[in-house]
Design a protein around this motif. Structure first.
Motif, PDB file in Angstrom:
ATOM      1  N   ALA A 151       3.433  -2.595 -16.125  1.00  0.00           N
ATOM      2  CA  ALA A 151       2.153  -3.092 -15.621  1.00  0.00           C
ATOM      3  C   ALA A 151       1.771  -4.399 -16.318  1.00  0.00           C
ATOM      4  O   ALA A 151       1.264  -5.335 -15.682  1.00  0.00           O
ATOM      5  N   TYR A 152       2.025  -4.469 -17.626  1.00  0.00           N
ATOM      6  CA  TYR A 152       1.729  -5.684 -18.387  1.00  0.00           C
ATOM      7  C   TYR A 152       2.613  -6.838 -17.900  1.00  0.00           C
ATOM      8  O   TYR A 152       2.129  -7.957 -17.676  1.00  0.00           O
ATOM      9  N   ARG A 153       3.882  -6.552 -17.688  1.00  0.00           N
ATOM     10  CA  ARG A 153       4.796  -7.580 -17.180  1.00  0.00           C
ATOM     11  C   ARG A 153       4.362  -8.048 -15.793  1.00  0.00           C
ATOM     12  O   ARG A 153       4.434  -9.246 -15.473  1.00  0.00           O
ATOM     13  N   GLN A 154       3.905  -7.135 -14.960  1.00  0.00           N
ATOM     14  CA  GLN A 154       3.474  -7.493 -13.612  1.00  0.00           C
ATOM     15  C   GLN A 154       2.274  -8.430 -13.635  1.00  0.00           C
ATOM     16  O   GLN A 154       2.167  -9.338 -12.803  1.00  0.00           O
ATOM     17  N   LEU A 155       1.386  -8.237 -14.595  1.00  0.00           N
ATOM     18  CA  LEU A 155       0.244  -9.142 -14.737  1.00  0.00           C
ATOM     19  C   LEU A 155       0.719 -10.550 -15.084  1.00  0.00           C
ATOM     20  O   LEU A 155       0.214 -11.541 -14.548  1.00  0.00           O
ATOM     21  N   TRP A 156       1.700 -10.638 -15.984  1.00  0.00           N
ATOM     22  CA  TRP A 156       2.260 -11.942 -16.324  1.00  0.00           C
ATOM     23  C   TRP A 156       2.908 -12.586 -15.097  1.00  0.00           C
ATOM     24  O   TRP A 156       2.747 -13.782 -14.840  1.00  0.00           O
ATOM     25  N   LYS A 157       3.637 -11.794 -14.336  1.00  0.00           N
ATOM     26  CA  LYS A 157       4.280 -12.342 -13.139  1.00  0.00           C
ATOM     27  C   LYS A 157       3.239 -12.889 -12.172  1.00  0.00           C
ATOM     28  O   LYS A 157       3.431 -13.960 -11.565  1.00  0.00           O
ATOM     29  N   ARG A 158       2.112 -12.184 -12.015  1.00  0.00           N
ATOM     30  CA  ARG A 158       1.056 -12.650 -11.121  1.00  0.00           C
ATOM     31  C   ARG A 158       0.522 -14.006 -11.572  1.00  0.00           C
ATOM     32  O   ARG A 158       0.207 -14.874 -10.741  1.00  0.00           O
ATOM     33  N   ILE A 159       0.433 -14.209 -12.883  1.00  0.00           N
ATOM     34  CA  ILE A 159      -0.035 -15.496 -13.396  1.00  0.00           C
ATOM     35  C   ILE A 159       0.953 -16.598 -13.032  1.00  0.00           C
ATOM     36  O   ILE A 159       0.561 -17.697 -12.591  1.00  0.00           O
ATOM     37  N   PHE A 160       2.246 -16.320 -13.175  1.00  0.00           N
ATOM     38  CA  PHE A 160       3.249 -17.348 -12.851  1.00  0.00           C
ATOM     39  C   PHE A 160       3.323 -17.607 -11.341  1.00  0.00           C
ATOM     40  O   PHE A 160       3.540 -18.751 -10.920  1.00  0.00           O
ATOM     41  N   VAL A 161       3.132 -16.561 -10.549  1.00  0.00           N
ATOM     42  CA  VAL A 161       3.084 -16.750  -9.096  1.00  0.00           C
ATOM     43  C   VAL A 161       1.891 -17.631  -8.728  1.00  0.00           C
ATOM     44  O   VAL A 161       1.993 -18.539  -7.895  1.00  0.00           O
ATOM     45  N   ARG A 162       0.752 -17.374  -9.373  1.00  0.00           N
ATOM     46  CA  ARG A 162      -0.446 -18.184  -9.105  1.00  0.00           C
ATOM     47  C   ARG A 162      -0.178 -19.651  -9.444  1.00  0.00           C
ATOM     48  O   ARG A 162      -0.540 -20.558  -8.689  1.00  0.00           O
ATOM     49  N   GLY A 163       0.469 -19.880 -10.578  1.00  0.00           N
ATOM     50  CA  GLY A 163       0.781 -21.247 -10.963  1.00  0.00           C
ATOM     51  C   GLY A 163       1.732 -21.926  -9.995  1.00  0.00           C
ATOM     52  O   GLY A 163       1.606 -23.130  -9.719  1.00  0.00           O
ATOM     53  N   ALA A 164       2.681 -21.155  -9.464  1.00  0.00           N
ATOM     54  CA  ALA A 164       3.619 -21.714  -8.478  1.00  0.00           C
ATOM     55  C   ALA A 164       2.884 -22.109  -7.206  1.00  0.00           C
ATOM     56  O   ALA A 164       3.164 -23.157  -6.604  1.00  0.00           O
ATOM     57  N   GLU A 165       1.913 -21.280  -6.799  1.00  0.00           N
ATOM     58  CA  GLU A 165       1.129 -21.579  -5.598  1.00  0.00           C
ATOM     59  C   GLU A 165       0.278 -22.831  -5.793  1.00  0.00           C
ATOM     60  O   GLU A 165      -0.013 -23.542  -4.824  1.00  0.00           O
ATOM     61  N   ARG A 166      -0.108 -23.087  -7.031  1.00  0.00           N
ATOM     62  CA  ARG A 166      -0.927 -24.272  -7.320  1.00  0.00           C
ATOM     63  C   ARG A 166      -0.078 -25.466  -7.764  1.00  0.00           C
ATOM     64  O   ARG A 166      -0.614 -26.476  -8.199  1.00  0.00           O
ATOM     65  N   ASP A 167       1.256 -25.311  -7.695  1.00  0.00           N
ATOM     66  CA  ASP A 167       2.178 -26.387  -8.062  1.00  0.00           C
ATOM     67  C   ASP A 167       1.998 -26.826  -9.520  1.00  0.00           C
ATOM     68  O   ASP A 167       2.029 -28.015  -9.830  1.00  0.00           O
ATOM     69  N   GLU A 168       1.838 -25.835 -10.408  1.00  0.00           N
ATOM     70  CA  GLU A 168       1.653 -26.144 -11.834  1.00  0.00           C
ATOM     71  C   GLU A 168       2.949 -26.083 -12.634  1.00  0.00           C
ATOM     72  O   GLU A 168       2.995 -26.575 -13.768  1.00  0.00           O
ATOM     73  N   TRP A 169       3.984 -25.458 -12.069  1.00  0.00           N
ATOM     74  CA  TRP A 169       5.222 -25.261 -12.820  1.00  0.00           C
ATOM     75  C   TRP A 169       6.338 -26.159 -12.306  1.00  0.00           C
ATOM     76  O   TRP A 169       6.234 -26.757 -11.220  1.00  0.00           O
ATOM     77  N   ARG A 170       7.411 -26.187 -13.067  1.00  0.00           N
ATOM     78  CA  ARG A 170       8.624 -26.832 -12.589  1.00  0.00           C
ATOM     79  C   ARG A 170       9.048 -26.203 -11.266  1.00  0.00           C
ATOM     80  O   ARG A 170       8.852 -25.004 -11.047  1.00  0.00           O
ATOM     81  N   ALA A 171       9.665 -26.979 -10.411  1.00  0.00           N
ATOM     82  CA  ALA A 171      10.015 -26.498  -9.072  1.00  0.00           C
ATOM     83  C   ALA A 171      11.010 -25.338  -9.122  1.00  0.00           C
ATOM     84  O   ALA A 171      11.019 -24.476  -8.234  1.00  0.00           O
TER      85      ALA A 171
END
Length: 218
Positions: A151-171
């Motif tokens: 569950a903790y890992r899934q929360l982290w994944k949601r944060i990275f997915v959110r960043g990808a949707e906002r174009d905050e991370w490397r492609a």
């Protein structure tokens, strides 16, 4: 056919009748909770320093200046103390990261806040035990704790997915890999940063910025 009857044996002299367990008063309950928390803190440090298998209940009692007999009143074994500290820390870490996610904002800021919360937590010694010692617990308990870890890992994944949707991370950033990486880094830091409450914020920030340097869009 006559119905047979079974008579209860009369209590022997000196036998005590057992009634319902006494419920502690709120004051006593708070005192017991503080003592139990102090024991978990001591056990977490002892396990981290000596290793779970090498640590004894006497080591924990000595750290607290208690008699081992008094310690057994709260925890019947070091396994019970390990189980409690793993469960408490897992729930708290999930709740803390959930709150960070719920506040919204840039994913980069969420990662920074989440990593700092992990690295400077008062439960830092618990992190090391959760990551590396929980496998020594019974299968049923381990299954529950592994579910909390997922569950903790899934929360982290949601944060990275959110960043990808906002174009905050490397492609080329994979949210699954990023979630695993941030957890590996934070758990590794638990063994290298000083094992004390509230680890130095500046030292922790170096880990955070190093991670963000490799993930953030430039």
């Amino acid at each position: 056919m006559a119905r047979s009857t079974v008579r209860k044996a009369a209590p022997k002299r000196g036998d005590r009748e057992t009634g319902p367990a006494r419920v502690p008063t709120p004051h006593v309950k708070r005192k017991q909770d503080r003592r139990r928390s102090a024991i978990m803190d001591a056990a977490a440090l002892v396990f981290a320093e000596r290793g779970y298998f090498n640590a004894t209940m006497k080591d924990i009692a000595d750290r607290l200046g208690m008699r081992p007999a008094s310690l057994y009143h709260y925890y019947p074994s070091k396994e019970a103390a390990l189980e409690d500290m793993c469960r408490v820390s897992a729930v708290e870490f999930c709740e803390r990261l959930q709150a960070i996610l719920a506040r919204g904002g840039p994913a980069v800021a969420m990662v920074r806040a989440g990593m700092l919360a992990h690295l400077t937590s008062e439960r830092r010694a618990y992190v090391e035990n959760f990551a590396f010692s929980r496998r020594n617990l019974p299968p049923g308990v381990l299954k529950e704790l592994n579910a909390l870890a997922r569950a903790y890992r899934q929360l982290w994944k949601r944060i990275f997915v959110r960043g990808a949707e906002r174009d905050e991370w490397r492609a080329d950033l994979d949210p699954d890999v990023a979630a695993d990486a941030v957890l590996a880094l934070c758990n590794s830091a638990a063994t290298t940063l000083p094992r004390r409450k509230n680890a130095d914020q500046d030292a922790a920030m170096k880990w955070v910025e190093l991670f963000l340097l490799g993930t953030r869009k430039r």
